[in-house]
Scaffold this active site. Structure first.
Site, PDB file in Angstrom:
ATOM      1  N   TYR A 135       0.858  -1.288  -0.113  1.00  0.00           N
ATOM      2  CA  TYR A 135       0.206  -0.068  -0.015  1.00  0.00           C
ATOM      3  C   TYR A 135       0.762   1.304   0.102  1.00  0.00           C
ATOM      4  CZ  TYR A 135       1.111   1.038   4.912  1.00  0.00           C
ATOM      5  OH  TYR A 135       1.414   1.380   6.051  1.00  0.00           O
ATOM      6  N   GLU A 170      13.006   3.105  13.504  1.00  0.00           N
ATOM      7  CA  GLU A 170      11.799   4.094  13.283  1.00  0.00           C
ATOM      8  C   GLU A 170      10.599   4.058  14.107  1.00  0.00           C
ATOM      9  OE1 GLU A 170      10.587   3.148   9.069  1.00  0.00           O
ATOM     10  OE2 GLU A 170      10.401   1.145   9.600  1.00  0.00           O
TER      11      GLU A 170
END
Length: 279
Positions: free
Chosen positions: A33, A179
């Site tokens: 996506y 992250e």
């Protein structure tokens, strides 16, 4: 105007959009996506997002569903139909509908989905004050560079952040920061902007690349290398980057102040430069 969707080329209200329960995206998370936002009703960094969508699809041996020009045409049509002041655009490709079996089906058409929702940017007061975060163990799979729909580890991390009453969960694997659950993480140490390097451990964000280039143009040193959790906590500044968060200062992690406990000069400068770029 209601949120809208486009499933396999057909537009309609998002509430009416459906895919088969035998779709491999539902059964296996076998899909990829992208998320794109608009500024002044124009999609931002569209080519970079579509290029990453193609890379993710190729890594999973997925058909991209459409040519890049066709994706652009569908996005433009969706924006024209939705007419939101600003829009969050979601694109998804799965391997399509097939009887449930782990190996790739001998033949199947990809399922493509686009959704168009009104974008509600973060309130300026949040950006001005900065946000809190927690650190959590990074338990994601080994190919974080692929923007896969398999997001359960991110969901669990984000839920922990919500339960802790903070904005973001910063992921740590083997002692080093990778992250955030929905963002890239940057720290400022000795005047240098430092962030995890590109590779399998992170999803290299489109906004990440733009912000690093803005820093270089300002003459700010950039280092793409890992930092430890201890170095994160000792940094003079920490900030997040991402499509929807833009440049967002972090003023505390795990209950410990970062720097002075207020957004620092470099994160404020890069936020202004990004604002000027998109505005």
């Amino acid at each position: 105007m209601p949120d809208i969707a486009c499933v396999n080329g057909r537009f309609g209200p998002l509430a009416d959009a459906v895919v088969s329960i035998e779709d491999r995206g539902f059964q296996f998370g076998d899909g990829v996506y992208e998320v794109i936002r608009t500024y002044r009703r124009q999609p931002f960094a569209l080519d970079a997002h579509l290029a990453r969508l193609e890379r993710s699809a190729q890594a999973l041996q997925l058909s991209s569903g459409y040519t890049r020009a066709q994706w652009v045409s569908l996005i433009q049509e969706g924006l024209q139909r939705s007419q939101f002041p600003e829009t969050k655009i979601y694109l998804q490709i799965t391997r399509g509908q097939a009887p449930r079996d782990h190996p790739f089906p001998a033949s199947s058409a990809p399922t493509t989905v686009l959704t168009f929702r009104e974008l509600h940017p973060l309130d300026v007061s949040v950006r001005t004050a900065g946000v809190q975060a927690i650190s959590v163990e990074d338990i994601r799979w080994g190919r974080c560079d692929i923007k896969s729909v398999n997001l359960l580890a991110n969901v669990l991390a984000r839920q922990r952040a919500k339960e802790a009453g903070v904005f973001e969960a910063i992921l740590v694997r083997e002692g080093v920061v990778t992250e955030g659950s929905v963002s890239n993480v940057m720290v400022v140490r000795n005047g240098t902007v430092q962030t995890a390097p590109e590779g399998h451990r992170i999803l290299s964000g489109v906004t990440r690349a733009i912000v690093l280039e803005l820093a270089r143009k300002e003459g700010i040193p950039v280092a793409e290398s890992f930092v430890t959790r201890e170095e994160l906590l000792a940094a003079s500044e920490v900030f997040l980057t991402g499509t929807t968060v833009e440049v967002l200062p972090v003023v505390g992690v795990d209950g410990q102040l970062i720097g002075s406990g207020s957004p620092g000069p470099i994160s404020r400068l890069l936020s202004r430069r990004l604002e000027a770029l998109v505005g």
